[in-house]
Design a protein around this motif. Structure first.
Motif, PDB file in Angstrom:
ATOM      1  N   GLU A 118     -29.299  16.252 -79.697  1.00 46.30           N
ATOM      2  CA  GLU A 118     -30.790  16.278 -79.442  1.00 46.30           C
ATOM      3  C   GLU A 118     -31.044  15.187 -78.412  1.00 46.30           C
ATOM      4  O   GLU A 118     -31.741  15.378 -77.248  1.00 46.30           O
ATOM      5  CB  GLU A 118     -31.644  16.040 -80.423  1.00 46.30           C
ATOM      6  CG  GLU A 118     -33.123  15.919 -80.325  1.00 46.30           C
ATOM      7  CD  GLU A 118     -34.072  15.732 -81.290  1.00 46.30           C
ATOM      8  OE1 GLU A 118     -35.333  15.350 -81.313  1.00 46.30           O
ATOM      9  OE2 GLU A 118     -33.655  15.784 -82.478  1.00 46.30           O
ATOM     10  N   ALA A 119     -30.284  13.695 -78.854  1.00 48.11           N
ATOM     11  CA  ALA A 119     -30.546  12.680 -77.881  1.00 48.11           C
ATOM     12  C   ALA A 119     -29.204  12.662 -77.527  1.00 48.11           C
ATOM     13  O   ALA A 119     -28.131  12.885 -78.113  1.00 48.11           O
ATOM     14  CB  ALA A 119     -31.204  11.492 -78.910  1.00 48.11           C
ATOM     15  N   VAL A 120     -29.071  11.570 -76.096  1.00 46.15           N
ATOM     16  CA  VAL A 120     -27.936  11.268 -75.704  1.00 46.15           C
ATOM     17  C   VAL A 120     -27.642   9.803 -75.554  1.00 46.15           C
ATOM     18  O   VAL A 120     -28.795   9.000 -75.101  1.00 46.15           O
ATOM     19  CB  VAL A 120     -27.831  11.912 -73.996  1.00 46.15           C
ATOM     20  CG1 VAL A 120     -26.431  11.374 -73.347  1.00 46.15           C
ATOM     21  CG2 VAL A 120     -27.958  13.206 -74.253  1.00 46.15           C
ATOM     22  N   ALA A 121     -26.562   9.150 -76.037  1.00 47.39           N
ATOM     23  CA  ALA A 121     -26.427   7.705 -75.739  1.00 47.39           C
ATOM     24  C   ALA A 121     -25.762   7.441 -74.490  1.00 47.39           C
ATOM     25  O   ALA A 121     -24.878   7.939 -74.015  1.00 47.39           O
ATOM     26  CB  ALA A 121     -25.572   7.296 -77.000  1.00 47.39           C
ATOM     27  N   PHE A 122     -26.322   6.114 -74.006  1.00 42.40           N
ATOM     28  CA  PHE A 122     -25.664   5.572 -72.834  1.00 42.40           C
ATOM     29  C   PHE A 122     -25.411   4.196 -73.069  1.00 42.40           C
ATOM     30  O   PHE A 122     -25.843   3.335 -73.837  1.00 42.40           O
ATOM     31  CB  PHE A 122     -26.884   5.679 -71.617  1.00 42.40           C
ATOM     32  CG  PHE A 122     -27.065   6.869 -71.197  1.00 42.40           C
ATOM     33  CD1 PHE A 122     -26.453   7.831 -70.448  1.00 42.40           C
ATOM     34  CD2 PHE A 122     -28.379   7.417 -71.993  1.00 42.40           C
ATOM     35  CE1 PHE A 122     -26.957   9.062 -69.902  1.00 42.40           C
ATOM     36  CE2 PHE A 122     -28.946   8.753 -71.571  1.00 42.40           C
ATOM     37  CZ  PHE A 122     -28.222   9.565 -70.668  1.00 42.40           C
ATOM     38  N   LEU A 123     -24.309   3.705 -72.121  1.00 47.23           N
ATOM     39  CA  LEU A 123     -23.821   2.410 -72.144  1.00 47.23           C
ATOM     40  C   LEU A 123     -24.899   1.388 -71.465  1.00 47.23           C
ATOM     41  O   LEU A 123     -24.841   1.729 -70.054  1.00 47.23           O
ATOM     42  CB  LEU A 123     -22.495   2.171 -71.709  1.00 47.23           C
ATOM     43  CG  LEU A 123     -21.928   0.689 -71.410  1.00 47.23           C
ATOM     44  CD1 LEU A 123     -22.023   0.056 -72.746  1.00 47.23           C
ATOM     45  CD2 LEU A 123     -20.657   0.507 -70.732  1.00 47.23           C
ATOM     46  N   SER A 124     -25.459   0.700 -72.043  1.00 44.01           N
ATOM     47  CA  SER A 124     -26.487  -0.185 -71.239  1.00 44.01           C
ATOM     48  C   SER A 124     -25.364  -1.250 -70.596  1.00 44.01           C
ATOM     49  O   SER A 124     -25.592  -1.651 -69.465  1.00 44.01           O
ATOM     50  CB  SER A 124     -27.404  -0.821 -72.321  1.00 44.01           C
ATOM     51  OG  SER A 124     -28.318  -1.911 -71.737  1.00 44.01           O
ATOM     52  N   GLN A 125     -24.947  -1.903 -71.571  1.00 48.14           N
ATOM     53  CA  GLN A 125     -24.038  -3.230 -71.118  1.00 48.14           C
ATOM     54  C   GLN A 125     -22.643  -3.151 -71.927  1.00 48.14           C
ATOM     55  O   GLN A 125     -23.129  -3.423 -73.218  1.00 48.14           O
ATOM     56  CB  GLN A 125     -24.850  -4.443 -70.825  1.00 48.14           C
ATOM     57  CG  GLN A 125     -25.720  -4.452 -69.816  1.00 48.14           C
ATOM     58  CD  GLN A 125     -26.534  -5.957 -69.648  1.00 48.14           C
ATOM     59  OE1 GLN A 125     -27.260  -6.260 -70.951  1.00 48.14           O
ATOM     60  NE2 GLN A 125     -26.169  -6.790 -69.118  1.00 48.14           N
ATOM     61  N   ALA A 126     -21.497  -3.296 -71.399  1.00 49.84           N
ATOM     62  CA  ALA A 126     -20.309  -3.568 -72.023  1.00 49.84           C
ATOM     63  C   ALA A 126     -20.332  -5.128 -72.341  1.00 49.84           C
ATOM     64  O   ALA A 126     -20.708  -5.989 -71.616  1.00 49.84           O
ATOM     65  CB  ALA A 126     -19.276  -3.070 -71.543  1.00 49.84           C
TER      66      ALA A 126
END
Length: 161
Positions: A118-126
């Motif tokens: 339902e939701a998608v996770a993204f890399l904000s900052q490594a």
């Protein structure tokens, strides 16, 4: 009569100490986060460069006792389709619990939505917290189809001690 005073003072002292310990555990380590207008939340583009995304209604907390205390709730106007075509999807998101009083952030609900797709996770900052004892900490952002979004810091996959 003196015994009652001694016992009463011990009980009151214990209650006061308990209240202080509770406050220091639940509220003490956290402070509101000040976000820079126009650069409140960044996502890492497919090219590898972190870029700010437009957000509104942002609120966040952080603590200096651990780099994992950061949490934020906000709304983005960008669609999931645009975000997935432009930014890096995060492969192993694990939302961490927030204190009960920060009620916009429900780690269990966010985790269920990520697991179900339902939701998608993204890399904000490594490695958002450099020099943290050889442990990499990533900032992750989960976005729902209606634009609600949540950010937190977590251990990067494969760096757990």
């Amino acid at each position: 009569m003196n015994g009652k005073l001694v016992v009463g003072s011990i009980v009151l002292t214990a209650l006061a100490a308990g209240a202080v310990v509770y406050y220091m555990q639940e509220y003490g380590p956290y402070a509101a986060v000040s976000f820079t207008p126009g650069a409140e939340i960044v996502l890492t583009a497919l090219s590898g460069t972190p870029e700010p995304i437009p957000v509104r209604d942002i609120q966040g907390i952080d603590g200096n006792s651990s780099p994992l205390k950061f949490r934020a709730c906000f709304v983005t106007e960008q669609s999931l389709a645009t975000l997935t075509e432009t930014y890096r999807v995060y492969e192993a998101p694990t939302p961490l619990n927030a204190p009960g009083w920060f009620d916009c952030f429900d780690a269990d609900r966010i985790g269920e939505a990520l697991d179900s797709g339902e939701a998608v996770a993204f890399l904000s900052q490594a490695n958002v917290v450099p020099n943290s004892n050889d442990v990499e900490i990533d900032r992750v952002v989960a976005v729902f189809p209606d634009g609600r979004a949540f950010a937190w810091n977590q251990l990067a996959p494969g760096t757990e001690k």
